[in-house]
Scaffold this motif. Structure first.
Motif, mmCIF file in Angstrom:
data_model
loop_
_atom_site.group_PDB
_atom_site.id
_atom_site.type_symbol
_atom_site.label_atom_id
_atom_site.label_comp_id
_atom_site.label_asym_id
_atom_site.label_seq_id
_atom_site.Cartn_x
_atom_site.Cartn_y
_atom_site.Cartn_z
ATOM 1 N N CYS A 155 23.322 77.286 89.794
ATOM 2 C CA CYS A 155 24.694 77.659 90.131
ATOM 3 C C CYS A 155 25.235 78.760 89.227
ATOM 4 C CB CYS A 155 25.608 76.427 90.100
ATOM 5 S SG CYS A 155 25.827 75.691 88.490
ATOM 6 N N VAL A 173 26.399 78.567 86.214
ATOM 7 C CA VAL A 173 27.427 78.165 85.259
ATOM 8 C C VAL A 173 26.843 78.101 83.849
ATOM 9 C CG1 VAL A 173 28.690 76.114 84.488
ATOM 10 C CG2 VAL A 173 28.960 76.932 86.820
ATOM 11 N N ALA A 174 27.562 78.654 82.883
ATOM 12 C CA ALA A 174 27.175 78.492 81.483
ATOM 13 C C ALA A 174 27.719 77.146 81.038
ATOM 14 C CB ALA A 174 27.743 79.623 80.640
ATOM 15 N N ALA A 175 26.856 76.138 81.081
ATOM 16 C CA ALA A 175 27.313 74.767 80.872
ATOM 17 C C ALA A 175 27.193 74.351 79.424
ATOM 18 C CB ALA A 175 26.519 73.816 81.763
ATOM 19 N N PRO A 178 28.885 81.078 95.812
ATOM 20 C CA PRO A 178 28.751 80.188 94.656
ATOM 21 C C PRO A 178 29.989 80.204 93.759
ATOM 22 C CG PRO A 178 26.754 81.447 94.973
ATOM 23 C CD PRO A 178 27.749 81.974 95.959
ATOM 24 N N LEU A 179 30.400 79.020 93.339
ATOM 25 C CA LEU A 179 31.533 78.840 92.412
ATOM 26 C C LEU A 179 32.851 79.378 92.979
ATOM 27 C CD1 LEU A 179 29.675 79.841 89.121
ATOM 28 C CD2 LEU A 179 29.872 77.575 90.135
ATOM 29 N N TRP A 203 32.804 75.224 97.197
ATOM 30 C CA TRP A 203 31.356 75.284 96.926
ATOM 31 C C TRP A 203 31.043 74.308 95.787
ATOM 32 C CZ3 TRP A 203 27.770 76.364 93.134
ATOM 33 C CH2 TRP A 203 26.505 76.775 93.543
ATOM 34 N N SER A 239 27.641 72.873 95.138
ATOM 35 C CA SER A 239 26.316 73.118 94.575
ATOM 36 C C SER A 239 25.566 73.957 95.609
ATOM 37 C CB SER A 239 25.595 71.799 94.269
ATOM 38 O OG SER A 239 24.862 71.337 95.379
ATOM 39 N N PRO A 240 24.360 74.442 95.281
ATOM 40 C CA PRO A 240 23.668 75.319 96.237
ATOM 41 C C PRO A 240 23.449 74.680 97.604
ATOM 42 C CG PRO A 240 22.625 75.456 94.096
ATOM 43 C CD PRO A 240 23.649 74.362 94.009
ATOM 44 N N PRO A 300 35.291 71.374 78.731
ATOM 45 C CA PRO A 300 34.511 72.368 77.993
ATOM 46 C C PRO A 300 34.309 73.664 78.784
ATOM 47 C CG PRO A 300 33.051 70.754 78.947
ATOM 48 C CD PRO A 300 34.449 70.315 79.298
ATOM 49 N N ARG A 329 34.983 75.124 89.986
ATOM 50 C CA ARG A 329 33.963 74.718 89.029
ATOM 51 C C ARG A 329 33.947 73.213 88.889
ATOM 52 N NH1 ARG A 329 32.030 76.590 83.065
ATOM 53 N NH2 ARG A 329 30.939 74.634 82.660
#
Lengths: 109, 185
Positions: free
Chosen positions: A9, A11-13, B47-48, B60, B62-63, B119, B133
């Protein structure tokens, strides 16, 4: 703090959004395997001081498993790649070699 | 205790009875994207991202997962039309309206209230209008999307809705503004 970019995806997780899955690139030993090989598959894990290939799951996110290459001492992240990869991609190996010249992947465990 | 004369830095409201349908499959497949568009009224987001047109939209997740949002009373009809459109296609649709709770966070410091608990990078540059997200809010998973004009929505599992409501209310207490993001961003 460890931040890994999910290859699915993007994302920087943060580490706290991820679930660790231990060492990557294990060869599964099935019912026909001898006891020593099965024991190694179940229990024997590397615990390197330095470059390590790991499995992670983007648990608080898209939910996908992926692989990451990082340094267990400096926490430098060399990159992440899809869990379907049987070997680390060249880009990852090059990134590692840039920090550790001459580094070679040991192959599947 | 909060001072009744000092306003909260953001308003928290739990949205009543939001209709939600989870669609899993290859989101870029023509049939799946068309079926989703027919019930949601918007194109499949990238995506996102999330896309809305009035009360309906798609997020969205997930893929291979999209969340279709629509009024609760329209869920049964939409589910039937999705199932009809996806006959023979490798995809699943499930009504998850009862599984999740929806919160709306508005006000000048809505972004800060969420950023204090998560976070994720929720800065205006990284999380502008139309961004979505999935992340963590304190101890539980949530999905957040930015609606623009400084308003945000988030979904969590209904079983932790009381916890999430209390968390947001605590983070929005008067005097809780950090001032890291510009007001109203």
């Amino acid at each position: 703090m460890l931040i890994l970019t999910c290859p699915y995806c993007g994302v920087a997780a943060d580490e706290t959004e991820l679930a660790p899955g231990g060492q990557a690139h294990l060869t599964r030993q099935g019912p026909g395997a001898d006891s020593a090989a099965f024991e190694a598959y179940l229990f024997h894990r590397k615990n390197p001081k330095g470059v390590h290939f790991e499995r992670w799951r983007h648990a608080h996110g898209c939910g996908k498993w992926f692989h990451a290459a990082r340094d267990t001492v400096t926490l430098q992240v060399f990159g992440t790649y899809p869990a379907q990869s049987l070997t680390p991609p060249d880009t990852i190996l090059k990134a590692i070699a840039a920090t550790y010249p001459g580094f070679e992947w040991e192959g599947e465990a | 205790m909060s001072d009744p004369h000092t306003p909260m830095i953001a308003q928290i409201a739990q949205a009543p009875a939001q209709g939600m349908i989870t669609l899993r499959g290859a989101l870029s497949a023509r049939k799946i994207a068309a079926a989703a568009r027919a019930v949601a009224g918007v194109a499949m987001p990238g995506p996102l991202e999330c896309r809305f047109d009035g009360a309906r939209g798609i997020g969205w997740m997930s893929p291979d997962e999209a969340l279709i949002l629509l009024p609760r009373q329209d869920v049964a009809e939409a589910l039937a039309s999705l199932q009809k459109a996806l006959v023979g296609v490798h995809a699943t649709v499930v009504d998850v309206s009862d599984a999740r709770a929806v919160f709306r966070v508005t006000g000048p410091h809505a972004r800060e209230v969420l950023a204090k608990l998560s976070p994720a990078d929720l800065s205006p540059a990284a999380f502008g209008p139309g961004a979505m997200r999935r992340t963590r809010l304190a101890q539980v998973p949530v999905a957040i999307w930015a609606e623009g004009d400084g308003a945000f929505s988030l979904i969590c599992f209904r079983s932790v809705a009381v916890y999430v409501g209390a968390l947001l209310a605590e983070a929005a207490q008067p005097g809780g503004a950090v001032g890291y993001f510009p007001s109203g961003a």
